[in-house]
Design an enzyme around this catalytic site. Sequence first.
Site, mmCIF file in Angstrom:
data_model
loop_
_atom_site.group_PDB
_atom_site.id
_atom_site.type_symbol
_atom_site.label_atom_id
_atom_site.label_comp_id
_atom_site.label_asym_id
_atom_site.label_seq_id
_atom_site.Cartn_x
_atom_site.Cartn_y
_atom_site.Cartn_z
ATOM 1 N N ARG A 198 112.949 -0.359 -46.447
ATOM 2 C CA ARG A 198 113.661 0.847 -46.051
ATOM 3 C C ARG A 198 113.318 0.842 -44.596
ATOM 4 O O ARG A 198 114.486 1.028 -43.665
ATOM 5 C CB ARG A 198 113.095 2.025 -46.647
ATOM 6 C CG ARG A 198 113.680 3.230 -46.136
ATOM 7 C CD ARG A 198 112.874 4.542 -46.568
ATOM 8 N NE ARG A 198 111.746 4.621 -45.668
ATOM 9 C CZ ARG A 198 110.897 5.691 -45.615
ATOM 10 N NH1 ARG A 198 110.972 6.709 -46.675
ATOM 11 N NH2 ARG A 198 109.980 5.766 -44.899
ATOM 12 N N GLY A 199 112.246 0.453 -43.995
ATOM 13 C CA GLY A 199 111.857 0.793 -42.539
ATOM 14 C C GLY A 199 111.444 2.225 -42.295
ATOM 15 O O GLY A 199 111.733 3.124 -43.031
ATOM 16 N N ASP A 200 110.911 2.282 -41.122
ATOM 17 C CA ASP A 200 110.498 3.591 -40.493
ATOM 18 C C ASP A 200 111.115 3.910 -39.208
ATOM 19 O O ASP A 200 111.049 2.821 -38.470
ATOM 20 C CB ASP A 200 109.030 3.644 -40.316
ATOM 21 C CG ASP A 200 108.162 3.808 -41.567
ATOM 22 O OD1 ASP A 200 108.710 4.320 -42.497
ATOM 23 O OD2 ASP A 200 107.073 3.040 -41.877
ATOM 24 N N HIS B 25 99.867 -13.708 -47.559
ATOM 25 C CA HIS B 25 100.588 -13.384 -46.775
ATOM 26 C C HIS B 25 99.726 -13.057 -45.600
ATOM 27 O O HIS B 25 99.302 -11.662 -45.807
ATOM 28 C CB HIS B 25 101.946 -12.612 -47.062
ATOM 29 C CG HIS B 25 102.894 -12.280 -45.920
ATOM 30 N ND1 HIS B 25 103.759 -13.191 -45.491
ATOM 31 C CD2 HIS B 25 102.896 -11.122 -45.110
ATOM 32 C CE1 HIS B 25 104.539 -12.565 -44.665
ATOM 33 N NE2 HIS B 25 103.965 -11.289 -44.385
ATOM 34 N N HIS C 54 102.317 4.377 -51.102
ATOM 35 C CA HIS C 54 103.127 4.621 -49.806
ATOM 36 C C HIS C 54 102.549 5.978 -49.382
ATOM 37 O O HIS C 54 102.668 6.904 -50.137
ATOM 38 C CB HIS C 54 104.674 4.447 -50.142
ATOM 39 C CG HIS C 54 105.365 4.700 -48.703
ATOM 40 N ND1 HIS C 54 105.997 5.971 -48.428
ATOM 41 C CD2 HIS C 54 105.711 3.587 -47.968
ATOM 42 C CE1 HIS C 54 106.305 5.612 -47.260
ATOM 43 N NE2 HIS C 54 106.274 4.192 -46.901
ATOM 44 N N PHE D 159 95.841 2.691 -36.749
ATOM 45 C CA PHE D 159 97.160 2.011 -37.454
ATOM 46 C C PHE D 159 97.089 2.456 -39.060
ATOM 47 O O PHE D 159 98.131 2.712 -39.666
ATOM 48 C CB PHE D 159 97.333 0.448 -37.452
ATOM 49 C CG PHE D 159 98.577 0.010 -38.031
ATOM 50 C CD1 PHE D 159 100.007 0.470 -37.606
ATOM 51 C CD2 PHE D 159 98.615 -1.232 -38.922
ATOM 52 C CE1 PHE D 159 101.145 0.075 -37.979
ATOM 53 C CE2 PHE D 159 99.897 -1.697 -39.282
ATOM 54 C CZ PHE D 159 101.117 -0.931 -38.965
ATOM 55 N N SER E 122 102.115 -17.726 -46.280
ATOM 56 C CA SER E 122 103.084 -17.119 -45.382
ATOM 57 C C SER E 122 102.439 -16.363 -44.275
ATOM 58 O O SER E 122 101.252 -15.925 -44.338
ATOM 59 C CB SER E 122 103.914 -16.454 -45.930
ATOM 60 O OG SER E 122 103.376 -15.574 -46.646
ATOM 61 N N GLU F 208 103.224 -13.676 -40.947
ATOM 62 C CA GLU F 208 104.098 -12.955 -40.267
ATOM 63 C C GLU F 208 104.060 -12.599 -38.859
ATOM 64 O O GLU F 208 102.817 -12.487 -38.321
ATOM 65 C CB GLU F 208 104.126 -11.477 -41.033
ATOM 66 C CG GLU F 208 104.830 -10.273 -40.638
ATOM 67 C CD GLU F 208 104.851 -9.200 -41.321
ATOM 68 O OE1 GLU F 208 104.744 -9.241 -42.645
ATOM 69 O OE2 GLU F 208 104.680 -7.995 -40.803
HETATM 70 P P1 FAD Z 1 110.865 2.221 -50.228
HETATM 71 O O1 FAD Z 1 110.801 0.958 -51.082
HETATM 72 O O2 FAD Z 1 112.424 2.725 -49.829
HETATM 73 O O3 FAD Z 1 110.078 3.315 -50.519
HETATM 74 C C1 FAD Z 1 109.853 4.138 -49.336
HETATM 75 C C2 FAD Z 1 109.301 5.691 -49.886
HETATM 76 O O4 FAD Z 1 110.561 6.144 -50.781
HETATM 77 C C3 FAD Z 1 108.201 5.314 -50.906
HETATM 78 O O5 FAD Z 1 107.350 6.650 -50.648
HETATM 79 C C4 FAD Z 1 108.772 5.586 -52.185
HETATM 80 O O6 FAD Z 1 107.946 6.172 -53.266
HETATM 81 C C5 FAD Z 1 110.038 6.197 -52.241
HETATM 82 N N1 FAD Z 1 111.231 5.903 -52.638
HETATM 83 C C6 FAD Z 1 111.516 4.719 -52.717
HETATM 84 N N2 FAD Z 1 113.004 4.488 -53.518
HETATM 85 C C7 FAD Z 1 113.159 5.725 -54.013
HETATM 86 C C8 FAD Z 1 114.354 6.476 -54.283
HETATM 87 N N3 FAD Z 1 115.443 5.694 -55.015
HETATM 88 N N4 FAD Z 1 114.474 7.745 -54.802
HETATM 89 C C9 FAD Z 1 113.402 8.589 -54.177
HETATM 90 N N5 FAD Z 1 112.354 8.064 -53.520
HETATM 91 C C10 FAD Z 1 112.140 6.763 -53.427
HETATM 92 N N6 FAD Z 1 108.876 -1.522 -41.107
HETATM 93 C C11 FAD Z 1 109.715 -1.734 -40.233
HETATM 94 O O7 FAD Z 1 110.280 -0.969 -39.710
HETATM 95 N N7 FAD Z 1 110.030 -2.925 -40.017
HETATM 96 C C12 FAD Z 1 109.491 -4.185 -40.579
HETATM 97 O O8 FAD Z 1 109.838 -5.367 -40.353
HETATM 98 C C13 FAD Z 1 108.365 -3.855 -41.599
HETATM 99 N N8 FAD Z 1 107.849 -4.972 -42.292
HETATM 100 C C14 FAD Z 1 107.204 -4.712 -43.366
HETATM 101 C C15 FAD Z 1 106.581 -5.730 -44.194
HETATM 102 C C16 FAD Z 1 105.646 -5.356 -45.241
HETATM 103 C C17 FAD Z 1 105.067 -6.460 -46.131
HETATM 104 C C18 FAD Z 1 105.367 -4.100 -45.538
HETATM 105 C C19 FAD Z 1 104.379 -3.701 -46.732
HETATM 106 C C20 FAD Z 1 106.062 -3.113 -44.884
HETATM 107 C C21 FAD Z 1 106.658 -3.264 -43.708
HETATM 108 N N9 FAD Z 1 107.326 -2.356 -43.095
HETATM 109 C C22 FAD Z 1 108.259 -2.588 -41.886
HETATM 110 C C23 FAD Z 1 107.001 -0.825 -43.145
HETATM 111 C C24 FAD Z 1 108.083 -0.208 -44.171
HETATM 112 O O9 FAD Z 1 109.231 -0.197 -43.682
HETATM 113 C C25 FAD Z 1 107.549 1.170 -44.457
HETATM 114 O O10 FAD Z 1 106.011 1.310 -44.913
HETATM 115 C C26 FAD Z 1 108.723 2.150 -45.048
HETATM 116 O O11 FAD Z 1 107.939 3.485 -44.643
HETATM 117 C C27 FAD Z 1 108.930 1.864 -46.455
HETATM 118 O O12 FAD Z 1 109.684 0.792 -46.571
HETATM 119 P P2 FAD Z 1 109.734 0.488 -48.060
HETATM 120 O O13 FAD Z 1 110.710 -0.901 -48.071
HETATM 121 O O14 FAD Z 1 108.440 0.030 -48.810
HETATM 122 O O15 FAD Z 1 110.721 1.638 -48.624
#
Ligand code: FAD
Length: 270
Positions: free
Chosen positions: A100-102, A260, A143, A210, A9, A11
Amino acid sequence: MIAPQKKLSFEFFPTRTPEGRAKQIITRKQLSQYNPEFFSCTSGAGGSTKEGTMQAITDILNEGIAAAPHLPCIGETPEEIKELLNTYKDMGVRHIVALRGDIPSGVGVGMSGLRYANELVELIKNEYGDYFHIEVAAYPEYHPQSRSAEDDLNNFVRKAKAGADSAITQYFYNPDAYFRFVDDVQGRGVDIPIIPGIMPIASFSKLARFSDTCGAEIPRWLRLKLQSYADDTASIKALALDVVTEMCERLLREGAPSLHFYTLNQAGLV
Ligand code: FAD
């Protein structure tokens, strides 16, 4: 040669101009010869690229390929998320990368919005059942904001148990970290496919910047060797191509379900 059951896949990120969009369509055409499982498109948290992502997803569907929009949830209300998911459903999207996103600095976040990706996965499962294939992010080198490796693993497991169907990893150049992560997750009773995210290397300085922010490690030997080539981009590309290709071969040989690619909107290196 990739075994036929191992899919690829690719991206992309949203483009801002008609020229960028036209170039991306050509790039996807080049990559579609690899029979991709899906093309995904990133999306800025806080809605910063909503239109661009929607355009790319529309284009991908028109090209006859499965499209997977990335959906960052931080700060979005459940109603806003559902509205977007309904639109994607109407368009024929079946695959979502749930994140979650940043939040980019300067963008405000609603206090009533979602906070973590596991909350988004729960919402999608509750509202849409098995309609969407839900992909989540995984971090073999953990992370950058996690409190500890254990905590991050447990948070990943929580996300998977909430209903994720598979995961894509942050890029890495150390396959042992990936294999250890997969073992650790399986040891916690989760057996979803964890797909390595592969970042080809075109420029060392950009990659180094990055990697510092997203918590991906460039191994010391590789960093020093790439650095020693300074502006010699041909040598950087040749070494990086060799290293990343060997890593992909090892990952597939030793059990990775598929790969991917972070294309950075370029087909050449991929
Ligand atoms: P989560 O899984 O929510 O984790 C975030 C942090 O919080 C981690 O440190 C985790 O340990 C902690 N955590 C998780 N759940 C909980 C909980 N319930 N309670 C307390 N702590 C918790 N970013 C973008 O903005 N746009 C994109 O399109 C994008 N695409 C991506 C694609 C891939 C394949 C990857 C690997 C990353 C991508 N990102 C993107 C970056 C990503 O959004 C960031 O790394 C963000 O900081 C974390 O997202 P996550 O979904 O992993 O978060």
